[in-house]
Design a protein around this motif. Sequence first.
Motif, PDB file in Angstrom:
ATOM      1  N   SER A 192     -16.619   0.018  -6.163  1.00  0.00           N
ATOM      2  CA  SER A 192     -17.224   0.062  -7.486  1.00  0.00           C
ATOM      3  C   SER A 192     -18.188  -1.111  -7.613  1.00  0.00           C
ATOM      4  CB  SER A 192     -16.154  -0.015  -8.587  1.00  0.00           C
ATOM      5  OG  SER A 192     -16.745  -0.065  -9.871  1.00  0.00           O
ATOM      6  N   PRO A 193     -19.374  -0.878  -8.159  1.00  0.00           N
ATOM      7  CA  PRO A 193     -20.328  -1.980  -8.301  1.00  0.00           C
ATOM      8  C   PRO A 193     -19.933  -2.988  -9.368  1.00  0.00           C
ATOM      9  CG  PRO A 193     -21.197   0.002  -9.296  1.00  0.00           C
ATOM     10  CD  PRO A 193     -19.940   0.409  -8.606  1.00  0.00           C
ATOM     11  N   SER A 194     -19.010  -2.617 -10.236  1.00  0.00           N
ATOM     12  CA  SER A 194     -18.557  -3.523 -11.301  1.00  0.00           C
ATOM     13  C   SER A 194     -17.073  -3.295 -11.542  1.00  0.00           C
ATOM     14  CB  SER A 194     -19.348  -3.276 -12.599  1.00  0.00           C
ATOM     15  OG  SER A 194     -19.181  -1.934 -13.036  1.00  0.00           O
ATOM     16  N   VAL A 195     -16.462  -4.235 -12.241  1.00  0.00           N
ATOM     17  CA  VAL A 195     -15.036  -4.133 -12.550  1.00  0.00           C
ATOM     18  C   VAL A 195     -14.850  -3.143 -13.701  1.00  0.00           C
ATOM     19  CG1 VAL A 195     -12.979  -5.383 -13.271  1.00  0.00           C
ATOM     20  CG2 VAL A 195     -14.626  -6.480 -11.745  1.00  0.00           C
ATOM     21  N   LEU A 196     -13.952  -2.198 -13.506  1.00  0.00           N
ATOM     22  CA  LEU A 196     -13.677  -1.177 -14.518  1.00  0.00           C
ATOM     23  C   LEU A 196     -12.278  -1.364 -15.078  1.00  0.00           C
ATOM     24  CD1 LEU A 196     -15.122   1.933 -12.622  1.00  0.00           C
ATOM     25  CD2 LEU A 196     -16.239   0.585 -14.408  1.00  0.00           C
ATOM     26  N   ILE A 198      -9.966   0.730 -15.554  1.00  0.00           N
ATOM     27  CA  ILE A 198      -8.934   1.518 -14.879  1.00  0.00           C
ATOM     28  C   ILE A 198      -8.381   0.810 -13.647  1.00  0.00           C
ATOM     29  CG2 ILE A 198     -10.545   2.764 -13.395  1.00  0.00           C
ATOM     30  CD1 ILE A 198      -8.796   5.250 -13.777  1.00  0.00           C
ATOM     31  N   GLU A 199      -9.094  -0.182 -13.124  1.00  0.00           N
ATOM     32  CA  GLU A 199      -8.629  -0.872 -11.932  1.00  0.00           C
ATOM     33  C   GLU A 199      -7.310  -1.597 -12.189  1.00  0.00           C
ATOM     34  OE1 GLU A 199     -11.539  -2.883  -9.372  1.00  0.00           O
ATOM     35  OE2 GLU A 199     -13.073  -2.267 -10.814  1.00  0.00           O
ATOM     36  N   GLU A 200      -7.186  -2.218 -13.343  1.00  0.00           N
ATOM     37  CA  GLU A 200      -5.938  -2.913 -13.662  1.00  0.00           C
ATOM     38  C   GLU A 200      -4.790  -1.935 -13.813  1.00  0.00           C
ATOM     39  OE1 GLU A 200      -3.124  -5.572 -14.136  1.00  0.00           O
ATOM     40  OE2 GLU A 200      -5.187  -6.020 -13.546  1.00  0.00           O
ATOM     41  N   ALA A 201      -5.074  -0.752 -14.386  1.00  0.00           N
ATOM     42  CA  ALA A 201      -4.025   0.260 -14.515  1.00  0.00           C
ATOM     43  C   ALA A 201      -3.580   0.770 -13.148  1.00  0.00           C
ATOM     44  CB  ALA A 201      -4.542   1.419 -15.369  1.00  0.00           C
ATOM     45  N   LEU A 202      -4.515   0.931 -12.219  1.00  0.00           N
ATOM     46  CA  LEU A 202      -4.148   1.366 -10.876  1.00  0.00           C
ATOM     47  C   LEU A 202      -3.325   0.304 -10.148  1.00  0.00           C
ATOM     48  CD1 LEU A 202      -7.494   3.040  -9.700  1.00  0.00           C
ATOM     49  CD2 LEU A 202      -5.374   4.196 -10.337  1.00  0.00           C
ATOM     50  N   ARG A 203      -3.715  -0.964 -10.311  1.00  0.00           N
ATOM     51  CA  ARG A 203      -2.944  -2.026  -9.652  1.00  0.00           C
ATOM     52  C   ARG A 203      -1.550  -2.147 -10.262  1.00  0.00           C
ATOM     53  NH1 ARG A 203      -8.142  -4.600  -9.254  1.00  0.00           N
ATOM     54  NH2 ARG A 203      -7.903  -5.508 -11.344  1.00  0.00           N
ATOM     55  N   ALA A 204      -1.436  -1.883 -11.572  1.00  0.00           N
ATOM     56  CA  ALA A 204      -0.118  -1.911 -12.201  1.00  0.00           C
ATOM     57  C   ALA A 204       0.767  -0.791 -11.653  1.00  0.00           C
ATOM     58  CB  ALA A 204      -0.272  -1.786 -13.720  1.00  0.00           C
ATOM     59  N   ARG A 205       0.201   0.385 -11.435  1.00  0.00           N
ATOM     60  CA  ARG A 205       0.976   1.482 -10.858  1.00  0.00           C
ATOM     61  C   ARG A 205       1.438   1.116  -9.456  1.00  0.00           C
ATOM     62  NH1 ARG A 205      -0.981   7.609 -11.749  1.00  0.00           N
ATOM     63  NH2 ARG A 205       1.094   7.801 -10.801  1.00  0.00           N
ATOM     64  N   GLU A 206       0.581   0.402  -8.717  1.00  0.00           N
ATOM     65  CA  GLU A 206       0.965   0.013  -7.367  1.00  0.00           C
ATOM     66  C   GLU A 206       2.091  -1.021  -7.396  1.00  0.00           C
ATOM     67  OE1 GLU A 206      -1.064  -1.935  -3.338  1.00  0.00           O
ATOM     68  OE2 GLU A 206      -1.990  -2.200  -5.304  1.00  0.00           O
ATOM     69  N   ARG A 207       1.998  -1.985  -8.311  1.00  0.00           N
ATOM     70  CA  ARG A 207       3.017  -3.049  -8.368  1.00  0.00           C
ATOM     71  C   ARG A 207       4.373  -2.479  -8.750  1.00  0.00           C
ATOM     72  NH1 ARG A 207      -1.102  -5.969 -11.065  1.00  0.00           N
ATOM     73  NH2 ARG A 207      -0.099  -5.422 -13.047  1.00  0.00           N
ATOM     74  N   THR A 208       4.411  -1.634  -9.746  1.00  0.00           N
ATOM     75  CA  THR A 208       5.687  -1.137 -10.275  1.00  0.00           C
ATOM     76  C   THR A 208       6.155   0.130  -9.572  1.00  0.00           C
ATOM     77  OG1 THR A 208       4.573   0.170 -11.998  1.00  0.00           O
ATOM     78  CG2 THR A 208       5.137  -2.132 -12.524  1.00  0.00           C
ATOM     79  N   GLN A 209       5.223   0.805  -8.888  1.00  0.00           N
ATOM     80  CA  GLN A 209       5.541   2.117  -8.297  1.00  0.00           C
ATOM     81  C   GLN A 209       6.136   3.053  -9.341  1.00  0.00           C
ATOM     82  OE1 GLN A 209       4.960   2.997  -4.765  1.00  0.00           O
ATOM     83  NE2 GLN A 209       3.640   1.230  -5.147  1.00  0.00           N
ATOM     84  N   THR A 217       5.083   6.222  -1.363  1.00  0.00           N
ATOM     85  CA  THR A 217       4.571   4.906  -1.742  1.00  0.00           C
ATOM     86  C   THR A 217       3.113   5.032  -2.135  1.00  0.00           C
ATOM     87  OG1 THR A 217       6.047   3.899  -0.107  1.00  0.00           O
ATOM     88  CG2 THR A 217       4.287   2.515  -0.994  1.00  0.00           C
ATOM     89  N   LEU A 218       2.724   4.288  -3.159  1.00  0.00           N
ATOM     90  CA  LEU A 218       1.333   4.247  -3.611  1.00  0.00           C
ATOM     91  C   LEU A 218       0.740   2.883  -3.288  1.00  0.00           C
ATOM     92  CD1 LEU A 218      -1.129   5.328  -5.195  1.00  0.00           C
ATOM     93  CD2 LEU A 218      -0.044   4.433  -7.281  1.00  0.00           C
ATOM     94  N   ILE A 219      -0.402   2.880  -2.602  1.00  0.00           N
ATOM     95  CA  ILE A 219      -1.130   1.656  -2.279  1.00  0.00           C
ATOM     96  C   ILE A 219      -2.563   1.817  -2.778  1.00  0.00           C
ATOM     97  CG2 ILE A 219      -1.999   0.157  -0.439  1.00  0.00           C
ATOM     98  CD1 ILE A 219       0.444   0.871   1.194  1.00  0.00           C
ATOM     99  N   VAL A 220      -3.033   0.833  -3.542  1.00  0.00           N
ATOM    100  CA  VAL A 220      -4.396   0.847  -4.081  1.00  0.00           C
ATOM    101  C   VAL A 220      -5.178  -0.283  -3.431  1.00  0.00           C
ATOM    102  CG1 VAL A 220      -5.823   0.665  -6.149  1.00  0.00           C
ATOM    103  CG2 VAL A 220      -3.589   1.813  -6.264  1.00  0.00           C
ATOM    104  N   GLN A 221      -6.339   0.022  -2.893  1.00  0.00           N
ATOM    105  CA  GLN A 221      -7.134  -0.973  -2.177  1.00  0.00           C
ATOM    106  C   GLN A 221      -8.598  -0.879  -2.611  1.00  0.00           C
ATOM    107  OE1 GLN A 221      -6.987  -0.617   2.095  1.00  0.00           O
ATOM    108  NE2 GLN A 221      -8.589  -2.138   2.444  1.00  0.00           N
ATOM    109  N   ARG A 222      -9.111  -1.985  -3.114  1.00  0.00           N
ATOM    110  CA  ARG A 222     -10.537  -2.077  -3.417  1.00  0.00           C
ATOM    111  C   ARG A 222     -11.254  -2.642  -2.180  1.00  0.00           C
ATOM    112  NH1 ARG A 222     -13.950  -3.463  -8.338  1.00  0.00           N
ATOM    113  NH2 ARG A 222     -15.883  -4.276  -7.434  1.00  0.00           N
ATOM    114  N   VAL A 223     -12.300  -1.962  -1.739  1.00  0.00           N
ATOM    115  CA  VAL A 223     -13.043  -2.384  -0.557  1.00  0.00           C
ATOM    116  C   VAL A 223     -14.265  -3.163  -1.028  1.00  0.00           C
ATOM    117  CG1 VAL A 223     -14.173  -1.648   1.564  1.00  0.00           C
ATOM    118  CG2 VAL A 223     -12.243  -0.334   0.659  1.00  0.00           C
TER     119      VAL A 223
END
Length: 532
Positions: A192-196, A198-209, A217-223
């Motif tokens: 993503s060219p900028s911070v959105l 939804i990124e925090e919501a995706l990382r929260a889903r990854e942390r708490t599963q 298992t869910l893994i979220v990775q920003r490249v």
Amino acid sequence: MAQAQMNGGERVGHPTAFVDQLSPTPYHRASCRRIVSLVVSTLVVVPIIFCCVYFLAMPLVRRFGRRAANEIPGGIVNPDMTPVDFKPYFPINNPGEWILLVLLTLACFFNFLVAGSTFVIFMRRRMQQFCGFPPRYRAQSGRSERLLEAAVSVVVPCYLPNEQYLINETIDHILHKLHHAGPLTLYIVYNSPSVLPIEEALRARERTQAGVPPGRTLIVQRVEGSTSKAENLNAVFEVIQDRLTAIYDADHHPDPESLELLLRKLQNHQVDCVQGSTYIRNTSSGLMSRVIDAEFFVTYFVYFMSLQFIARTAFFGGSNAVWRTEALQGEKFSTSMQTEDIDFAARAILKDKRIRFCPEARSGELAPSSISALYKQRMRWAMGWEQVTLAHLSTVRQSNIPCSRKMGVVYMLPMRWLLAFLSVVAAIVSPILCLVFPPQIWPLALDFVFTIGFLESTLLVACTLLESIYHEAFVQCIFVAAFMLCSPLYLGMQVVMLLASMYRIHTGSTGNWVVTSRAGPTSAAGGPAQPH
């Protein structure tokens, strides 16, 4: 094949096929398919062949003999001779007729390859369904691998600004509705060219599963720094540890049993990759989505299977495919190609990697949001195929793969140019000539070749329509029939795209990789959602 399932009142998977709608209950579908296969094989296909021979081929032979007798110079033919007693004379009076004869003969040859292989595949499927014959595998079949219980990494690359409104739905679908008996790790790799937000919501889903079923298992990775799907895939392949990797686009909802079908074919055929098929899951969004869905069916179930039969190989289409991870690691997707998936597949085939199609493993995607989005997508595909063809044209000869597979690569890549030209001659130019000049006044050889081409096209259309009843709902079968009848128009559009892509590549105006805007699925209220 994939069937629609109900989950809390919601349809999951591809709509029920027309042949299964004939069954009184879901439990009788197998018996219904066996009966329909018998009916189709004996009461439909055989009469079609008989009618072609009796009403078309035999009159053609008689006309062939009569016209040949009339065209032999006087005094050479005995009036008592029959048409089989002499070789007919072919009076081609000008270079234009010679050129048309050569082109139509080549078109008949390649049309025979497609129509003949399609007929063989169709009849083999029907006989297997009716008789209950299991598929035949190589002697080195790897059924002892037990891939149906092996750990699988599912990769979903996405450009988050375009797909932020549908990515959570895709995550839920894969985690909860995609069948797999073994461990499954879902990687969401995005740029993503900028911070959105939804990124925090995706990382929260990854942390708490949260909401992730056991064994998954869910893994979220920003490249960071990525600007393409290719860079996202290259980044995630460096961290995957599982033996098997499945790839889906962000708008894909694979049918529940599609992954199992892909794994079973990967295991039994001992190949490196199995490519499934794609359909449009929001066909209610408009006429364009219905037409694209019909095109996808004809492409995956007819043309791609014919291609595999002729070329002895398939290719990777970028989504709804399973790879052996070892075949992916150490390789990189090109960031300069418009179709990085086709380029990757070409390089893999030339390195003796084996790929097969499995159209029964289906995954639904969203249609482009507009005609403009569709045009940009198809132009990108056309330019990508041209880039891949030009890039690998000189490497085919140096490859160490068997000669038959080299011919298959040639058939898939540079031969496309000849096939496109011959398609225009056979499907567009010849019918126009028939309207202006009736075939009865054509030289005998041209009349013969044109009639043979017509018989081949009739067989191809018949097999396609009969195949559609086993995989598509009744309404969509009608669109498949309309698509086949309008195939000359479709071929003309494909050739125009081919010429435009060649011009843009020659002039260096390919542009950057363009993300396809997708139409949203139908909302709960019945209206279409907003485009993504």
